[in-house]
Scaffold this active site. Structure first.
Site, mmCIF file in Angstrom:
data_model
loop_
_atom_site.group_PDB
_atom_site.id
_atom_site.type_symbol
_atom_site.label_atom_id
_atom_site.label_comp_id
_atom_site.label_asym_id
_atom_site.label_seq_id
_atom_site.Cartn_x
_atom_site.Cartn_y
_atom_site.Cartn_z
ATOM 1 N N HIS A 403 0.839 -1.202 0.000
ATOM 2 C CA HIS A 403 0.000 0.000 0.000
ATOM 3 C C HIS A 403 0.874 1.252 0.000
ATOM 4 C CE1 HIS A 403 -3.188 2.829 0.947
ATOM 5 N NE2 HIS A 403 -2.451 3.260 1.945
ATOM 6 N N SER A 404 1.891 1.248 0.809
ATOM 7 C CA SER A 404 2.848 2.356 0.872
ATOM 8 C C SER A 404 4.115 1.811 1.512
ATOM 9 C CB SER A 404 2.287 3.523 1.699
ATOM 10 O OG SER A 404 2.245 3.179 3.076
#
Length: 511
Positions: A403-404
């Protein structure tokens, strides 16, 4: 009573066509002379005339339709795309439009239609039935997904899509490679401690670049945080990306935003906000403004499947439908809202079915197919502007990265699943196979492109690191013309604290 199918089937067995789910259903069979006329009104593009609906009592007064004059789009390419017996419909004025159920004055007595009672309620004519029947919670068949290229980059037999020139196709591929390379290098820069945060678009390059290629620079973009490719296509330089991620003096946000929260006034790309789905209502408001100003442009907003679980999405799409705002909603359904799978978010057939529920024409697209994305967004833009209506696009894809940089997605999904999507269904490789089969690309061009992009990115990072940071005073500017007393007090206290504890503050930030 006429019941329209949830999925529009091809009217010709010899063609695959771009099919949008209808925005609404006709009220009853007496208001639609034939199924052909229904599809005519659904798929043709409106010309700037008033409409006369055909109902059980004759023509509906034009005043009741409350239409606004709109420009007829240039739709010759769309006619070719639709193909078959429907090609001639494009550009005609539909005699009946199912865009909304026109409100009427409630009748004192019910009228009979085919033996069934019908009543004109304020929301429109409704047919009664003596049978108690609940609407099913899900269709028998899932909404189809529009695709042009197979996994090997070969066009599907009898497929229909917007023809792309060699120049546009090669540029699309080059920008997808650039985006992929930029993600890899900036991700490593974060791991080295050179920037604080990063979000990749790995696996979603086609959604970024192909949709951007189908728009014009006059269209307003309201992104989430996984659409840097749209900026890249519009001319945002690698140096500008690096300046923002490093938050230096040349960053347009003056270092006040997290990395990857890009924005550009000159490129009509509104600044990214971390809060989920807040950009969606903004896009609808901007689209309504474009409509009132009679601009030949639309607003486009991007969001993930998790964004549709926010109230902002539902309020925005309903407002867009009611006000008939020229806005394109592009949902990147990549299967995960950080660690939450779609199965834990909703029970509906994805996102596409929500459009018709709000009266919005919708389509599901293979988000890893650049040509399918390009064709669907081109068609959506023509309809949004030409008919002054919102369009919802659900792009099915997979988040092939974490996601990050703050996330480790192997904690909640199998690593081999991620790797399979990254390799077997890579949208960049699929488009490369197609342009190679057309003789537009070679191994030499591939090697040169990747080498040049890598050199440019490394140079941009080195330059961005050497540029000094914005001054402390920039923390308190650009909101008020004259800073209020509380902000002046905060600035004074900050400066006193920095002076008292200089060892706790970065020395490269000018005081």
């Amino acid at each position: 009573m006429l019941t329209c199918p949830a999925i529009i089937p091809p009217l010709s067995s010899e063609k695959r066509v771009v099919s949008f789910l209808p925005s609404s259903r006709p009220a009853d069979s007496r208001t639609v002379p034939s199924l052909s006329l229904y599809f005519l009104s659904l798929l043709s593009l409106s010309t700037p005339t008033v409409f006369a609906g055909i109902g059980s009592h004759g023509a509906v007064p034009a005043e009741a339709l409350r239409r606004v004059p709109v420009r007829a789009p240039s739709s010759s390419w769309l006619a070719r795309l639709i193909g078959g017996p429907r090609a001639g419909w494009v550009g005609r004025t539909p005699r009946y439009s199912p865009r909304r159920f026109e409100s009427t004055v409630a009748e004192k007595l019910p009228r009979f239609a085919s033996g069934n009672l019908t009543m004109d309620f304020p929301g429109g004519k409704v047919a009664f039935t003596p049978k108690m029947s609940f609407i099913s919670e899900s269709p028998e068949e899932r909404a189809h997904c529009y695709r042009v290229l197979d996994e090997d980059g070969q066009p599907l037999v009898h497929g229909s899509f917007v023809q792309v020139s060699e120049q546009v196709a090669v540029r699309m591929y080059s920008e997808m490679v650039t985006l992929q390379t930029m993600d890899n290098i900036f991700y490593e820069a974060q791991r080295q401690g050179r920037i604080s945060f990063y979000v990749t678009s790995i696996g979603e390059e086609a959604i970024n670049i192909a949709s951007a290629a189908a728009l014009t620079f006059d269209d307003l973009v309201f992104p989430q945080y996984r659409e840097p490719g749209v900026l890249l296509w519009r001319g945002f330089t690698l140096q500008e990306f690096a300046n923002q991620c490093f938050g230096n003096r040349d960053d347009y946000g003056k270092g006040r935003q997290m990395p990857v929260h890009y924005g550009s006034n000159k490129l009509n790309y509104f600044t990214v906000s971390s809060t989920i789905a807040t950009q969606i209502p903004h896009a609808v408001g901007a689209a309504y403004s474009l409509k009132m100003d009679e601009k030949d442009a639309c607003a486009v907003t991007y969001f993930g499947d998790g964004g549709t679980s926010e109230g902002d999405f539902h309020a925005a799409i309903n407002f867009a439908a009611v006000r008939e705002a020229p806005v394109i909603f592009i949902c990147r359904n990549n299967g995960w809202a950080i660690s939450t799978p779609t199965a834990d978010q909703f029970r509906s057939d994805g996102i596409v079915v929500r459009g018709p529920a709000y009266g919005v024409r919708s389509i599901r697209v293979d988000g890893n197919d650049a040509l399918a994305m390009y064709s669907s967004v081109r068609a959506a833009r023509d309809m949004a502007i030409g008919e002054q209506r919102p369009i919802l696009i659900e792009a099915l894809t997979y988040r092939a990265g974490h996601h990050s940089t703050s996330d480790d997605s192997t904690k909640y999904r199998p690593a081999n699943e991620i790797e399979w999507w990254r390799t077997a269904r890579d949208p960049v490789s699929r488009l490369r196979k197609w342009i190679e089969s057309n003789g537009w690309w070679s191994d030499e061009a591939e090697s040169e492109l990747r080498s040049n992009v890598r050199k440019q990115l490394l140079h941009a990072i080195q330059v961005a690191e050497r540029v000094e940071k914005p001054p402390v005073s920039d923390l308190f500017t650009d909101v008020y013309d004259l800073p209020p007393s509380n902000l002046r007090e905060q600035e004074m206290l900050l400066r006193e604290t920095i002076k008292r504890y200089p060892q706790d503050y970065p020395g490269e930030v000018p005081v």
